[in-house]
Design an enzyme around this catalytic site. Sequence first.
Site, PDB file in Angstrom:
ATOM      1  N   TYR A 266     -22.340 -33.829-139.601  1.00  0.00           N
ATOM      2  CA  TYR A 266     -23.245 -34.419-140.582  1.00  0.00           C
ATOM      3  C   TYR A 266     -22.421 -35.047-141.714  1.00  0.00           C
ATOM      4  O   TYR A 266     -21.654 -34.348-142.377  1.00  0.00           O
ATOM      5  CB  TYR A 266     -24.213 -33.365-141.121  1.00  0.00           C
TER       6      TYR A 266
ATOM      7  N   ASP B 272     -22.881 -24.650-137.902  1.00  0.00           N
ATOM      8  CA  ASP B 272     -24.088 -25.335-138.359  1.00  0.00           C
ATOM      9  C   ASP B 272     -25.027 -25.385-137.154  1.00  0.00           C
ATOM     10  O   ASP B 272     -24.775 -26.118-136.195  1.00  0.00           O
ATOM     11  CB  ASP B 272     -23.709 -26.739-138.849  1.00  0.00           C
TER      12      ASP B 272
ATOM     13  N   ARG C 249     -34.414 -16.093-160.081  1.00  0.00           N
ATOM     14  CA  ARG C 249     -33.180 -16.708-159.551  1.00  0.00           C
ATOM     15  C   ARG C 249     -32.401 -15.687-158.729  1.00  0.00           C
ATOM     16  O   ARG C 249     -31.728 -16.023-157.758  1.00  0.00           O
ATOM     17  CB  ARG C 249     -32.306 -17.264-160.692  1.00  0.00           C
TER      18      ARG C 249
ATOM     19  N   LYS D 243     -34.965 -29.180-141.708  1.00  0.00           N
ATOM     20  CA  LYS D 243     -35.195 -29.823-140.400  1.00  0.00           C
ATOM     21  C   LYS D 243     -36.188 -29.004-139.562  1.00  0.00           C
ATOM     22  O   LYS D 243     -37.315 -28.842-139.949  1.00  0.00           O
ATOM     23  CB  LYS D 243     -33.862 -30.028-139.697  1.00  0.00           C
TER      24      LYS D 243
HETATM   25  N1  PLP Z   1     -26.378 -30.156-141.297  1.00  0.00           N
HETATM   26  C1  PLP Z   1     -26.925 -31.075-140.496  1.00  0.00           C
HETATM   27  C2  PLP Z   1     -26.608 -31.061-139.033  1.00  0.00           C
HETATM   28  C3  PLP Z   1     -27.776 -32.040-141.035  1.00  0.00           C
HETATM   29  O1  PLP Z   1     -28.315 -32.974-140.218  1.00  0.00           O
HETATM   30  C4  PLP Z   1     -28.058 -32.026-142.436  1.00  0.00           C
HETATM   31  C5  PLP Z   1     -28.940 -33.046-143.041  1.00  0.00           C
HETATM   32  O2  PLP Z   1     -29.245 -34.053-142.468  1.00  0.00           O
HETATM   33  C6  PLP Z   1     -27.455 -31.047-143.230  1.00  0.00           C
HETATM   34  C7  PLP Z   1     -26.634 -30.117-142.623  1.00  0.00           C
HETATM   35  C8  PLP Z   1     -27.689 -31.007-144.716  1.00  0.00           C
HETATM   36  O3  PLP Z   1     -28.919 -30.475-145.020  1.00  0.00           O
HETATM   37  P1  PLP Z   1     -29.789 -30.840-146.328  1.00  0.00           P
HETATM   38  O4  PLP Z   1     -30.138 -32.291-146.233  1.00  0.00           O
HETATM   39  O5  PLP Z   1     -30.924 -29.900-146.264  1.00  0.00           O
HETATM   40  O6  PLP Z   1     -28.897 -30.592-147.516  1.00  0.00           O
END
Ligand code: PLP
Length: 374
Positions: free
Chosen positions: A99, A170, A47, A195
Amino acid sequence: MKIETIAIHAGNKIDEHSKAVIQSIALSTTFQRADDGSYPQGYVYSRMDNPNRRSLENVIAKLEGGQDACAFSSGNAAAGALFQSLGPGAHIIAPDDMYHGLRNQILQVFDGILEVDFVDMTDLQAVREVIRPITRLIWIETPSNPLLKICDLRALVKLAQDNNIKVACDNTFSTPIFQQPLSLGCDFVMHSTTKYLSGHSDVLGGVLVTSIKDSAWEKIRAIQVLGGAVPSPFDCYMTVRGIKTLPYRMRGHYQNAILLADFLDKSPYVDKVFYPGLEAHPGHEIAKQQMSSFGGMLSFLVKGGANEAIKVLKNLNIFTQATSLGGVESLVEHRASVEGPATQTPQNLIRVSVGIENITDLIEDLENAFKSID
Ligand code: PLP
């Protein structure tokens, strides 16, 4: 080293004993001490750290030009660690288009802990107006999900620095191949590695990258290690494996996306296309200054309403109707119904994660599906 070389080598270690060229998955949760009680490789308990996670953190930190990275079990866990590190009573500024799962995290998980203003980050004055003495973080998502809004990273960084505020971006949509927010002055970069970085829609993960290792970063490391929302060695291995082809996949995504955006832009079945690579996109000029390419994500408005959009989706054969993005396969989604009743996303909006299939097949698939709304 150039980015393609980093992507292949910075997350790999040739095994000292077997000379295996590809780093193995170290499943062990615990590591042997030396006779003097020390841990010769620095690993104690998985961990806290483990060889696969260290390799993953290393390659992503290098790709983003950061000093260090912390890997998490999902993108949401990574972003949540940063929000948590701010401490109670802090104020954050976040985009009005972002998101929705992270917007909901801020609103539901950090309700009563953090204060938040959601603003149109393409409007610098709107951001300036909500800054308070307790503002600790500007959270940026550019291009944004699902409207592909572009905000000016350099200008936002300047505004934040003038007010002693940290900036996190992000970078999931662009990836470090097309945009490197730390080089533009951001303090942190976050990714849903689920992604593009892993790239094959088969492993969940997230990461935070920092520009400097300071006490704020130590707190984030503590949240990772002690909070325990960490990826497994297998997840880390899979993500490192995906990253090796990231630069080439991203070029393929972009080459298809720009052609698809152009096709949709000219289509009589489409009202509007959201893609920063189109000259008419309001963020096109800023995108050109801060991105080396416009990426593989786009959205468009089908002529009509939700019914027409859903009809088009049902009649697609190569595009798969599913949430998420960034895999080699093309995905389409009626975004408003995923985001729920509180959504501000238009009901006729279809979001496309443009895959790296042959573009002729993708365009033909859409042409056929559009005929269903005639
Ligand atoms: N940021 C963006 C732009 C996303 O599209 C997503 C998920 O779709 C996330 C963050 C969150 O990621 P996760 O689904 O891996 O928790």
